[in-house]
Structure formats: structure tokens, C-alpha cells
Design a protein around this motif. Structure first.
Motif, short mmCIF file in Angstrom:
data_model
loop_
_atom_site.label_atom_id
_atom_site.label_comp_id
_atom_site.label_asym_id
_atom_site.label_seq_id
_atom_site.Cartn_x
_atom_site.Cartn_y
_atom_site.Cartn_z
N ALA A 99 -2.97 25.12 -22.82
CA ALA A 99 -3.66 26.42 -22.81
C ALA A 99 -3.61 27.01 -21.41
CB ALA A 99 -5.11 26.25 -23.27
N PRO A 100 -2.46 27.55 -20.99
CA PRO A 100 -2.34 28.13 -19.66
C PRO A 100 -3.19 29.39 -19.53
CG PRO A 100 -0.40 28.62 -20.95
CD PRO A 100 -1.22 27.66 -21.77
N PRO A 101 -3.59 29.74 -18.32
CA PRO A 101 -4.41 30.96 -18.12
C PRO A 101 -3.66 32.21 -18.53
CG PRO A 101 -4.47 29.53 -16.18
CD PRO A 101 -3.40 28.98 -17.07
N HIS A 105 -8.29 33.80 -17.30
CA HIS A 105 -8.97 32.86 -18.19
C HIS A 105 -8.02 32.43 -19.31
CE1 HIS A 105 -12.55 34.51 -16.20
NE2 HIS A 105 -13.17 33.40 -16.58
N ALA A 106 -8.14 31.17 -19.67
CA ALA A 106 -7.40 30.66 -20.82
C ALA A 106 -8.30 30.72 -22.06
CB ALA A 106 -6.94 29.23 -20.56
N GLY A 112 -6.26 26.00 -16.78
CA GLY A 112 -6.42 26.36 -15.38
C GLY A 112 -7.77 25.93 -14.83
N ALA A 113 -8.12 26.50 -13.68
CA ALA A 113 -9.35 26.10 -12.99
C ALA A 113 -10.59 26.61 -13.73
CB ALA A 113 -9.34 26.62 -11.56
N ASN A 114 -10.48 27.75 -14.42
CA ASN A 114 -11.63 28.31 -15.12
C ASN A 114 -11.77 27.70 -16.51
OD1 ASN A 114 -12.19 30.12 -12.98
ND2 ASN A 114 -10.64 31.54 -13.75
N GLU A 115 -13.01 27.59 -16.94
CA GLU A 115 -13.27 27.06 -18.28
C GLU A 115 -12.69 27.99 -19.34
OE1 GLU A 115 -17.31 26.84 -20.61
OE2 GLU A 115 -17.16 25.08 -19.28
#
Length: 320
Positions: A260-262, A267-268, A293-296
Motif C-alpha cells: 500500500a504505497p502512499p 497518505h496510503a 509509508g510513514a503515515n498511517e
């Protein structure tokens, strides 16, 4: 590195500074890298064979290692690829009889460990599908990982690549690539028992009438992809796939990996996999890994609640 303007003497002196392991790692990356050119298979195969010729002319060490890399990582995109590989196989077999060749360079006998093929016949190949897969088996019968590009999904051709995979007794990792689209063919289940890790770039979906789905779904490709691998432990999905389509999952399946890439927004999202609905409907796995990615990712809260309720580990890895 490979198209240097330095003299051959300087290039040979530079190349000998590295141990075989480092040279092999560099050349393997260059040989397998699909980003060299994305225009057409003939051009990609031309660049690979040009790399072989250039690296082989650097020095005796690079010549031996480059040929080893080529035979360890078999990539067949055109008929010329197959012809050149068969020629190299004969030459490599002759070199293996010379003990000095391996003692000097500390190289093991070559057996293909990675095989990248197309399920359809390469252009210019006129000897039929059965002979094509016999030629591939002679090159890659010992491979442990394979990438299969499915170009045909009809009932006539479907058994050939899977009969071939079934014969690869050491194959444990398989990446299946095919053009996205709906599949409504009823195709036979052909077991490939050695595969434990399966990566699918686009999971096929059913396009027939809803009334026919309950009675015939075990014969449909969407379920055959899983049913073909009775010892599957890990399934990696590159694109959104409703996980409820995997029910009932093989008993051996323990881990599902979601890519699930951003999105451009940063956001992903995992809504496209509908994790909560699949778990609520009885998907039996012990772990779901989300590479993101870094974000939920969007939809994480609902998926986490469903996973906790069913005793499933939901793991997020920041890989993008």
C-alpha cells in the motif's frame, strides 16, 4: 562502470581489486535490473547481452563471473534469449570439465537459481508450447525462485506453464505477473506443491453472472491461483484485492502481505483490500503485513479493530 573509455589494461587492473562476491553482486544487479529500459523486450534483451559482452571483455575474472551471473539468473523474453542461453549452457558445461577454471576463481558449478519467463511462446519460436517448456526446464530445473508473466488465460494453454512449474521441485518462491482484467474461464487446478511464497501483481476477478459464482467458484482462476499451491504460507498482493475472495484460504496460509504505497496526497489506503470484512467473514490467517509509508494508511483503525477481535496480528512496515 561497464562502458568505460579507459584502456583495457587499466580496466583489468581495476576489476581485479574486488573479490568474486562483490563483482557478482554488482553484475547481478545490472543483469536483473528492469529499469535499464522499459520500451520493449527486444531492446531490454539487447542491453543485457551487450552487458555480457562488455563485462566479459574486462578481464578473465569478470568474464567468468558475468557468465555465472547470466546462467544463475535466466531471463527469457525473446527467441534469441533462448538460443543464446542454450549456447551458453553448452559452453558452461565444457568449462566445468576443466577443474583449473573453478579452482583458480573459486566458483561453484552453475545451476540457475532464478528464472524469469513468459507463459506465451517468444517471438520467432516455431516448435510448439510443449517443446518450449522442455527447453526452459533444461535451463531452470534447479531454480528456487521464478517470475512468470502470464500472457494467456485460456483453458487450452493454461496447463502448460503450471505443468512446467510442478516439475520444478526446488521452486519455493513464485511471482506471477499478468495483464489486469476480469477472467471468466473455468480452468483446471494444477497443484504446484513446492511453492510456499507467492506474489501476485494483479489478482484476477470473476466476470461471469452472479448466479454462477457459488457453484463454480472453485473452478475459477481467481480461486485457482490459491488452490494451485497447497503448501502456500505467504501471499503478497501488489494491488488492491478484496481479501474475502481468498475464503476459504489454504490451511497452510499464515501471512498476507499488502503493498500500500502512499498516494500523491501523502497518505496510503487499505480500503481496497477490505481487511475488516474479510476477517469478519472468516479469513483464517495469523498475520497481515501492510507495507506502506510513514503515515498511517486510511482504513487502518477499522482493520486494526477487526484484527484484534479475531486474534490476527496486523503489522505496519514503513517501506516507502
Amino acid at each position: 562502470m561497464f562502458y568505460t573509455t579507459s584502456s583495457s589494461i587499466e580496466a583489468a587492473s581495476f576489476a581485479r581489486q574486488f573479490p568474486n562476491e562483490i563483482v557478482e553482486k554488482v553484475l547481478t544487479y545490472a543483469w536483473n535490473d528492469p529499469a535499464n529500459d522499459r520500451r520493449s523486450p527486444p531492446y531490454r534483451h539487447f542491453k543485457r547481452w551487450k552487458l555480457l559482452a562488455t563485462a566479459s571483455g574486462t578481464c578473465r575474472q569478470w568474464h567468468a563471473v558475468m557468465h555465472r551471473v547470466c546462467m544463475l539468473n535466466v531471463i527469457i523474453e525473446t527467441n534469441l534469449d533462448l538460443r543464446l542461453y542454450k549456447s551458453l549452457q553448452v559452453r558452461t558445461a565444457g568449462q566445468s570439465k576443466d577443474s583449473r577454471h573453478h579452482e583458480t576463481l573459486s566458483l561453484d558449478p552453475v545451476r540457475a537459481r532464478y528464472l524469469c519467463i513468459n507463459s506465451g511462446l517468444p517471438r520467432g519460436y516455431a516448435q510448439g508450447g510443449a517443446r518450449y517448456f522442455e527447453d526452459l526446464f533444461a535451463l531452470g530445473q534447479h531454480c528456487r525462485a521464478a517470475e512468470l508473466h502470464l500472457s494467456s488465460m485460456d483453458a487450452y494453454y493454461w496447463p502448460l506453464p503450471f505443468d512446467f512449474l510442478r516439475r520444478l521441485t526446488q521452486l519455493t518462491t513464485l511471482h506471477m505477473v499478468h495483464v489486469p482484467g476480469n477472467i471468466d474461464n473455468c480452468l483446471p487446478v494444477i497443484h504446484v506443491p513446492s511453492v510456499t511464497y507467492l506474489r501476485v501483481n494483479h489478482f484476477p476477478t470473476y466476470a461471469g453472472p452472479p448466479s454462477a459464482l457459488p457453484a463454480s467458484r472453485e473452478r475459477l482462476l481467481g480461486w485457482n491461483v490459491i488452490a494451485c499451491f497447497p503448501r502456500l504460507r505467504t501471499l503478497c498482493l501488489d494491488e488492491p484485492t478484496f481479501l474475502k475472495a481468498l475464503i476459504p484460504a489454504p490451511r497452510t496460509l499464515t501471512t498476507i502481505v499488502i503493498e500500500a504505497p502512499p498516494l500523491p496526497s501523502g497518505h496510503a489506503t487499505i480500503h481496497g483490500w477490505n481487511v475488516a470484512a474479510a476477517l469478519n467473514r472468516g479469513l483464517t490467517v495469523s498475520r497481515i503485513v501492510v507495507n506502506t509509508g510513514a503515515n498511517e494508511p486510511l482504513g487502518w483503525t477499522q482493520a486494526a479493530a477487526a484484527a484484534a477481535a479475531h486474534g490476527v496480528i496486523l503489522e505496519r512496515r514503513c517501506t516507502y
